[in-house]
Design a protein around this motif. Structure first.
Motif, PDB file in Angstrom:
ATOM      1  N   GLU A  73      -2.152  24.296  -5.150  1.00 22.42           N
ATOM      2  CA  GLU A  73      -3.402  24.363  -5.908  1.00 22.42           C
ATOM      3  C   GLU A  73      -3.300  23.626  -7.233  1.00 22.42           C
ATOM      4  O   GLU A  73      -4.224  22.918  -7.640  1.00 22.42           O
ATOM      5  N   PHE A  74      -2.163  23.767  -7.918  1.00 22.94           N
ATOM      6  CA  PHE A  74      -1.994  23.114  -9.220  1.00 22.94           C
ATOM      7  C   PHE A  74      -2.128  21.600  -9.092  1.00 22.94           C
ATOM      8  O   PHE A  74      -2.856  20.955  -9.856  1.00 22.94           O
ATOM      9  N   PHE A  75      -1.414  21.015  -8.116  1.00 22.71           N
ATOM     10  CA  PHE A  75      -1.452  19.563  -7.940  1.00 22.71           C
ATOM     11  C   PHE A  75      -2.815  19.095  -7.415  1.00 22.71           C
ATOM     12  O   PHE A  75      -3.289  18.023  -7.778  1.00 22.71           O
ATOM     13  N   ALA A  76      -3.433  19.906  -6.571  1.00 23.42           N
ATOM     14  CA  ALA A  76      -4.756  19.546  -6.059  1.00 23.42           C
ATOM     15  C   ALA A  76      -5.777  19.448  -7.187  1.00 23.42           C
ATOM     16  O   ALA A  76      -6.683  18.607  -7.157  1.00 23.42           O
ATOM     17  N   GLU A  77      -5.608  20.285  -8.219  1.00 26.43           N
ATOM     18  CA  GLU A  77      -6.564  20.307  -9.316  1.00 26.43           C
ATOM     19  C   GLU A  77      -6.222  19.343 -10.440  1.00 26.43           C
ATOM     20  O   GLU A  77      -7.120  18.846 -11.133  1.00 26.43           O
ATOM     21  N   ASN A  78      -4.934  19.063 -10.643  1.00 25.55           N
ATOM     22  CA  ASN A  78      -4.521  18.307 -11.824  1.00 25.55           C
ATOM     23  C   ASN A  78      -3.935  16.938 -11.528  1.00 25.55           C
ATOM     24  O   ASN A  78      -3.690  16.168 -12.465  1.00 25.55           O
ATOM     25  N   ASN A  79      -3.712  16.622 -10.257  1.00 17.63           N
ATOM     26  CA  ASN A  79      -3.185  15.305  -9.899  1.00 17.63           C
ATOM     27  C   ASN A  79      -4.348  14.434  -9.434  1.00 17.63           C
ATOM     28  O   ASN A  79      -5.056  14.795  -8.502  1.00 17.63           O
ATOM     29  N   TYR A  80      -4.558  13.291 -10.102  1.00 20.42           N
ATOM     30  CA  TYR A  80      -5.770  12.511  -9.825  1.00 20.42           C
ATOM     31  C   TYR A  80      -5.766  11.873  -8.445  1.00 20.42           C
ATOM     32  O   TYR A  80      -6.813  11.434  -7.964  1.00 20.42           O
ATOM     33  N   GLN A  81      -4.612  11.851  -7.766  1.00 20.62           N
ATOM     34  CA  GLN A  81      -4.572  11.381  -6.387  1.00 20.62           C
ATOM     35  C   GLN A  81      -4.404  12.524  -5.391  1.00 20.62           C
ATOM     36  O   GLN A  81      -4.275  12.292  -4.195  1.00 20.62           O
ATOM     37  N   GLY A  82      -4.385  13.770  -5.911  1.00 18.69           N
ATOM     38  CA  GLY A  82      -4.211  14.913  -5.036  1.00 18.69           C
ATOM     39  C   GLY A  82      -2.861  14.935  -4.361  1.00 18.69           C
ATOM     40  O   GLY A  82      -2.738  15.379  -3.210  1.00 18.69           O
ATOM     41  N   GLU A  83      -1.827  14.487  -5.070  1.00 22.86           N
ATOM     42  CA  GLU A  83      -0.482  14.384  -4.499  1.00 22.86           C
ATOM     43  C   GLU A  83       0.479  15.335  -5.197  1.00 22.86           C
ATOM     44  O   GLU A  83       0.250  15.761  -6.335  1.00 22.86           O
TER      45      GLU A  83
ATOM     46  N   ALA B 299       0.827  -1.205   0.000  1.00 25.06           N
ATOM     47  CA  ALA B 299       0.000   0.000   0.000  1.00 25.06           C
ATOM     48  C   ALA B 299       0.864   1.259   0.000  1.00 25.06           C
ATOM     49  O   ALA B 299       2.082   1.210   0.193  1.00 25.06           O
ATOM     50  N   GLU B 300       0.203   2.389  -0.229  1.00 26.99           N
ATOM     51  CA  GLU B 300       0.893   3.686  -0.203  1.00 26.99           C
ATOM     52  C   GLU B 300       1.602   3.878   1.145  1.00 26.99           C
ATOM     53  O   GLU B 300       1.020   3.611   2.205  1.00 26.99           O
ATOM     54  N   ASP B 301       2.827   4.355   1.087  1.00 30.36           N
ATOM     55  CA  ASP B 301       3.597   4.712   2.285  1.00 30.36           C
ATOM     56  C   ASP B 301       3.867   3.532   3.211  1.00 30.36           C
ATOM     57  O   ASP B 301       4.103   3.726   4.406  1.00 30.36           O
ATOM     58  N   ARG B 302       3.847   2.329   2.684  1.00 32.82           N
ATOM     59  CA  ARG B 302       4.159   1.169   3.501  1.00 32.82           C
ATOM     60  C   ARG B 302       5.472   0.549   3.032  1.00 32.82           C
ATOM     61  O   ARG B 302       6.247   1.173   2.309  1.00 32.82           O
ATOM     62  N   LEU B 303       5.729  -0.667   3.436  1.00 29.80           N
ATOM     63  CA  LEU B 303       7.052  -1.271   3.277  1.00 29.80           C
ATOM     64  C   LEU B 303       7.579  -1.256   1.847  1.00 29.80           C
ATOM     65  O   LEU B 303       8.700  -0.805   1.593  1.00 29.80           O
ATOM     66  N   VAL B 304       6.791  -1.735   0.893  1.00 24.04           N
ATOM     67  CA  VAL B 304       7.281  -1.853  -0.478  1.00 24.04           C
ATOM     68  C   VAL B 304       7.561  -0.487  -1.085  1.00 24.04           C
ATOM     69  O   VAL B 304       8.627  -0.249  -1.667  1.00 24.04           O
ATOM     70  N   GLU B 305       6.621   0.432  -0.955  1.00 20.90           N
ATOM     71  CA  GLU B 305       6.800   1.754  -1.566  1.00 20.90           C
ATOM     72  C   GLU B 305       7.944   2.519  -0.918  1.00 20.90           C
ATOM     73  O   GLU B 305       8.752   3.152  -1.611  1.00 20.90           O
ATOM     74  N   ASN B 306       8.044   2.468   0.405  1.00 20.55           N
ATOM     75  CA  ASN B 306       9.142   3.150   1.083  1.00 20.55           C
ATOM     76  C   ASN B 306      10.484   2.512   0.732  1.00 20.55           C
ATOM     77  O   ASN B 306      11.501   3.206   0.599  1.00 20.55           O
ATOM     78  N   GLY B 307      10.482   1.177   0.573  1.00 23.91           N
ATOM     79  CA  GLY B 307      11.697   0.498   0.149  1.00 23.91           C
ATOM     80  C   GLY B 307      12.122   0.926  -1.240  1.00 23.91           C
ATOM     81  O   GLY B 307      13.320   1.124  -1.511  1.00 23.91           O
ATOM     82  N   THR B 308      11.153   1.103  -2.128  1.00 19.99           N
ATOM     83  CA  THR B 308      11.461   1.577  -3.481  1.00 19.99           C
ATOM     84  C   THR B 308      12.098   2.959  -3.441  1.00 19.99           C
ATOM     85  O   THR B 308      13.126   3.210  -4.081  1.00 19.99           O
ATOM     86  N   ALA B 309      11.496   3.874  -2.692  1.00 19.54           N
ATOM     87  CA  ALA B 309      12.035   5.225  -2.577  1.00 19.54           C
ATOM     88  C   ALA B 309      13.442   5.207  -1.989  1.00 19.54           C
ATOM     89  O   ALA B 309      14.348   5.916  -2.456  1.00 19.54           O
TER      90      ALA B 309
ATOM     91  N   GLY C   8      12.069  11.025  -4.987  1.00 19.14           N
ATOM     92  CA  GLY C   8      11.156  12.031  -4.461  1.00 19.14           C
ATOM     93  C   GLY C   8       9.730  11.832  -4.960  1.00 19.14           C
ATOM     94  O   GLY C   8       8.758  11.949  -4.197  1.00 19.14           O
ATOM     95  N   GLU C   9       9.604  11.510  -6.257  1.00 20.74           N
ATOM     96  CA  GLU C   9       8.282  11.257  -6.826  1.00 20.74           C
ATOM     97  C   GLU C   9       7.590  10.080  -6.142  1.00 20.74           C
ATOM     98  O   GLU C   9       6.370  10.095  -5.930  1.00 20.74           O
ATOM     99  N   GLU C  10       8.371   9.057  -5.801  1.00 15.74           N
ATOM    100  CA  GLU C  10       7.797   7.847  -5.223  1.00 15.74           C
ATOM    101  C   GLU C  10       7.071   8.138  -3.916  1.00 15.74           C
ATOM    102  O   GLU C  10       6.050   7.503  -3.614  1.00 15.74           O
ATOM    103  N   ILE C  11       7.562   9.076  -3.137  1.00 13.42           N
ATOM    104  CA  ILE C  11       6.932   9.402  -1.853  1.00 13.42           C
ATOM    105  C   ILE C  11       6.267  10.782  -1.898  1.00 13.42           C
ATOM    106  O   ILE C  11       6.032  11.399  -0.861  1.00 13.42           O
ATOM    107  N   SER C  12       5.945  11.236  -3.136  1.00 13.29           N
ATOM    108  CA  SER C  12       5.269  12.542  -3.315  1.00 13.29           C
ATOM    109  C   SER C  12       5.999  13.651  -2.569  1.00 13.29           C
ATOM    110  O   SER C  12       5.388  14.531  -1.963  1.00 13.29           O
ATOM    111  N   TRP C  13       7.333  13.565  -2.613  1.00 13.93           N
ATOM    112  CA  TRP C  13       8.197  14.586  -2.022  1.00 13.93           C
ATOM    113  C   TRP C  13       7.891  14.827  -0.537  1.00 13.93           C
ATOM    114  O   TRP C  13       7.943  15.951  -0.047  1.00 13.93           O
ATOM    115  N   GLY C  14       7.547  13.738   0.140  1.00 16.53           N
ATOM    116  CA  GLY C  14       7.352  13.803   1.591  1.00 16.53           C
ATOM    117  C   GLY C  14       6.023  14.377   2.029  1.00 16.53           C
ATOM    118  O   GLY C  14       5.841  14.685   3.211  1.00 16.53           O
ATOM    119  N   GLN C  15       5.076  14.483   1.091  1.00 18.71           N
ATOM    120  CA  GLN C  15       3.788  15.112   1.415  1.00 18.71           C
ATOM    121  C   GLN C  15       3.110  14.457   2.615  1.00 18.71           C
ATOM    122  O   GLN C  15       2.681  15.133   3.548  1.00 18.71           O
TER     123      GLN C  15
END
Length: 219
Positions: free
Chosen positions: A105-115, A38-48, A89-96
């Motif tokens: 605002e740009f990412f909130a409107e144009n990113n389909y996951q709001g990231e 899942a997002e922000d869990r072991l596999v994704e954090n390991g990738t980053a 950085g992209e993998e973890i949405s730059w620490g969002q």
């Protein structure tokens, strides 16, 4: 620690990752989907993490090349290091989510996951990730991981191009593991299975940059 030893440890970690992923997907598919991958869990954090490590390895190689006076190779390798840093950085949405700040605002409107990342941007009704990071990127990666290591010792012009661009060429062991990972991940019929492939790629990339087939040209 010797580079060959680091390479072997990373390859062993890949095998362990594939084995663990297969078992978890088989025995606990819900845990695989909602926790393990899942997002922000072991596999994704390991990738980053390993994308960042790969970037640091490339940066170290660039410094070594510069000290040898191989400035073109050093600059190219530095550029590759920057690309992997951006990918981390992209993998973890730059620490969002790590730091809990809201996207602009740009990412909130144009990113389909709001990231806060580029790979999830929408261009009209088209997801950028599906165009740039889907089948096209997968094909490029497989050509790099599987075809290049086979042709590099045999095709002179390809060898000259790869060396001129300071491309770290995978070894045959890396190619075998790339094929193995592709097969294993393809048969894991659980949502988010390709997150495991991203982790395997990050580990493979680190191993390749540590011990490439053409070390005299890339480090």
């Amino acid at each position: 620690m010797h580079r060959d030893t680091i390479d072997r440890l990373l390859l062993a970690l890949i095998v362990a990752t594939l084995a663990a992923s297969t078992i978890i997907a088989w025995r606990a598919p819900d845990y695989f989907q909602f926790s393990f991958a899942a997002e922000d869990r072991l596999v994704e954090n390991g990738t980053a993490l390993f994308l960042l490590v790969a970037s640091l390895v490339l940066l170290s190689n660039a410094v070594r090349l510069a000290r040898r006076g191989a400035w073109r190779a050093a600059l190219l390798t530095g550029a590759y290091a920057l690309l992997f840093f951006l990918a981390a950085g992209e993998e973890i949405s730059w620490g969002q989510r790590i730091f809990g700040w809201a996207p602009g605002e740009f990412f909130a409107e144009n990113n389909y996951q709001g990231e806060t990342n580029l790979h999830n941007l929408m261009v009209g009704e088209v997801r950028l990730a599906r165009v740039l990071f889907g089948s096209v990127l997968t094909t490029v990666l497989l050509l790099y991981l599987v075809v290049l290591p086979l042709l590099y010792p045999r095709v002179a012009w390809l060898r000259r191009v790869a060396d001129a661009l300071a491309v770290p060429v995978p070894g045959l062991r890396h190619a075998v593991l790339a094929l193995l990972a592709s097969g294993v991940v393809a048969v894991i019929h659980v949502p988010r299975n390709w997150e495991v492939y991203e982790l395997v790629f990050a580990l493979l990339a680190t191993a390749i940059f540590v011990a490439p087939q053409n070390p005299e040209k890339t480090r």
